[in-house]
Design a protein around this motif. Structure first.
Motif, mmCIF file in Angstrom:
data_model
loop_
_atom_site.group_PDB
_atom_site.id
_atom_site.type_symbol
_atom_site.label_atom_id
_atom_site.label_comp_id
_atom_site.label_asym_id
_atom_site.label_seq_id
_atom_site.Cartn_x
_atom_site.Cartn_y
_atom_site.Cartn_z
ATOM 1 N N CYS A 177 0.858 -1.189 0.000
ATOM 2 C CA CYS A 177 0.000 0.000 0.000
ATOM 3 C C CYS A 177 0.895 1.240 0.000
ATOM 4 N N LEU A 178 0.361 2.337 -0.457
ATOM 5 C CA LEU A 178 1.117 3.588 -0.478
ATOM 6 C C LEU A 178 1.391 4.066 0.940
ATOM 7 N N SER A 179 2.579 4.608 1.137
ATOM 8 C CA SER A 179 2.933 5.184 2.429
ATOM 9 C C SER A 179 2.071 6.411 2.678
ATOM 10 N N ARG A 180 1.629 6.569 3.896
ATOM 11 C CA ARG A 180 0.824 7.744 4.255
ATOM 12 C C ARG A 180 1.703 8.935 4.615
ATOM 13 N N ARG A 181 2.927 8.671 5.052
ATOM 14 C CA ARG A 181 3.783 9.742 5.558
ATOM 15 C C ARG A 181 4.862 10.183 4.588
ATOM 16 N N TYR A 182 5.216 9.372 3.612
ATOM 17 C CA TYR A 182 6.292 9.733 2.686
ATOM 18 C C TYR A 182 5.824 10.868 1.782
ATOM 19 N N ARG A 183 6.634 11.913 1.681
ATOM 20 C CA ARG A 183 6.290 13.070 0.849
ATOM 21 C C ARG A 183 7.327 13.245 -0.245
ATOM 22 N N GLY A 184 6.878 13.650 -1.408
ATOM 23 C CA GLY A 184 7.771 13.912 -2.523
ATOM 24 C C GLY A 184 8.006 12.673 -3.366
ATOM 25 N N PRO A 185 8.786 12.826 -4.429
ATOM 26 C CA PRO A 185 9.074 11.686 -5.295
ATOM 27 C C PRO A 185 9.992 10.680 -4.599
ATOM 28 N N CYS A 186 9.800 9.421 -4.900
ATOM 29 C CA CYS A 186 10.582 8.332 -4.309
ATOM 30 C C CYS A 186 11.360 7.649 -5.433
ATOM 31 N N CYS A 198 12.438 5.375 2.223
ATOM 32 C CA CYS A 198 11.104 4.784 2.086
ATOM 33 C C CYS A 198 10.948 3.598 3.047
ATOM 34 N N ARG A 199 11.958 2.732 3.117
ATOM 35 C CA ARG A 199 11.909 1.579 4.033
ATOM 36 C C ARG A 199 11.778 2.038 5.483
ATOM 37 N N ARG A 200 12.557 3.046 5.850
ATOM 38 C CA ARG A 200 12.534 3.545 7.230
ATOM 39 C C ARG A 200 11.165 4.108 7.598
ATOM 40 N N ILE A 201 10.610 4.905 6.697
ATOM 41 C CA ILE A 201 9.295 5.498 6.973
ATOM 42 C C ILE A 201 8.223 4.422 7.042
ATOM 43 N N VAL A 238 6.229 -3.915 7.205
ATOM 44 C CA VAL A 238 7.390 -4.799 7.112
ATOM 45 C C VAL A 238 8.578 -4.071 6.511
ATOM 46 N N SER A 239 8.385 -3.442 5.379
ATOM 47 C CA SER A 239 9.452 -2.748 4.666
ATOM 48 C C SER A 239 8.804 -1.822 3.637
ATOM 49 N N GLY A 240 9.611 -1.292 2.713
ATOM 50 C CA GLY A 240 9.082 -0.424 1.683
ATOM 51 C C GLY A 240 10.021 -0.349 0.497
ATOM 52 N N HIS A 241 9.512 0.140 -0.613
ATOM 53 C CA HIS A 241 10.320 0.296 -1.826
ATOM 54 C C HIS A 241 9.714 1.391 -2.697
ATOM 55 N N CYS A 242 10.558 1.992 -3.517
ATOM 56 C CA CYS A 242 10.107 3.016 -4.461
ATOM 57 C C CYS A 242 9.665 2.344 -5.756
ATOM 58 N N SER A 243 8.614 2.849 -6.336
ATOM 59 C CA SER A 243 8.089 2.282 -7.585
ATOM 60 C C SER A 243 8.562 3.091 -8.783
ATOM 61 N N ALA A 244 8.286 2.587 -9.958
ATOM 62 C CA ALA A 244 8.637 3.285 -11.196
ATOM 63 C C ALA A 244 7.857 4.597 -11.331
ATOM 64 N N LEU A 278 7.552 6.660 -8.990
ATOM 65 C CA LEU A 278 8.151 7.533 -7.977
ATOM 66 C C LEU A 278 7.284 7.662 -6.727
ATOM 67 N N GLN A 279 6.683 6.539 -6.313
ATOM 68 C CA GLN A 279 5.874 6.498 -5.103
ATOM 69 C C GLN A 279 6.483 5.504 -4.125
ATOM 70 N N CYS A 280 6.321 5.775 -2.851
ATOM 71 C CA CYS A 280 6.819 4.885 -1.804
ATOM 72 C C CYS A 280 5.713 3.894 -1.430
ATOM 73 N N TRP A 281 5.985 2.616 -1.663
ATOM 74 C CA TRP A 281 5.036 1.553 -1.347
ATOM 75 C C TRP A 281 5.520 0.773 -0.138
ATOM 76 N N CYS A 282 4.652 0.586 0.824
ATOM 77 C CA CYS A 282 4.976 -0.186 2.025
ATOM 78 C C CYS A 282 4.489 -1.621 1.842
ATOM 79 N N GLU A 283 5.249 -2.561 2.369
ATOM 80 C CA GLU A 283 4.913 -3.982 2.288
ATOM 81 C C GLU A 283 4.275 -4.433 3.590
ATOM 82 N N GLY A 284 3.386 -5.385 3.505
ATOM 83 C CA GLY A 284 2.777 -5.965 4.678
ATOM 84 C C GLY A 284 1.585 -5.187 5.200
ATOM 85 N N CYS A 285 0.806 -4.610 4.307
ATOM 86 C CA CYS A 285 -0.375 -3.840 4.714
ATOM 87 C C CYS A 285 -1.565 -4.750 4.982
#
Length: 71
Positions: A29-38, A46-49, A56-62, A64-71
């Motif tokens: 799912c998209l991070s609620r707190r990450y701001r700006g391009p990822c 992104c992982r830290r936020i 669980v973790s996170g990654h930047c998508s193509a 430029l959005q921060c996606w969190c894992e384990g939602c």
């Protein structure tokens, strides 16, 4: 012979739709707190936020959005 090719093509397309639908149900799912391009170099941020959001973790998508894992 043409009907067999059509049937094979139809089955292949239906499989792509069904399997693609399963991919959309992933637990990201998209991070609620990450701001700006990822971008790629922002992956650690992104992982830290995402971990701060209790994911669980996170990654930047193509896109430029921060996606969190384990939602």
């Amino acid at each position: 012979m043409m009907q067999i090719k059509f049937l094979f093509t139809l089955i292949a397309v239906l499989m792509l739709v069904v399997l693609g639908g399963k991919e959309a149900d992933a637990v990201d799912c998209l991070s609620r707190r990450y701001r700006g391009p990822c971008a790629v170099w922002d992956n650690e941020t992104c992982r830290r936020i995402c971990r701060e959001e209790r994911r669980v973790s996170g990654h930047c998508s193509a896109r430029l959005q921060c996606w969190c894992e384990g939602c």
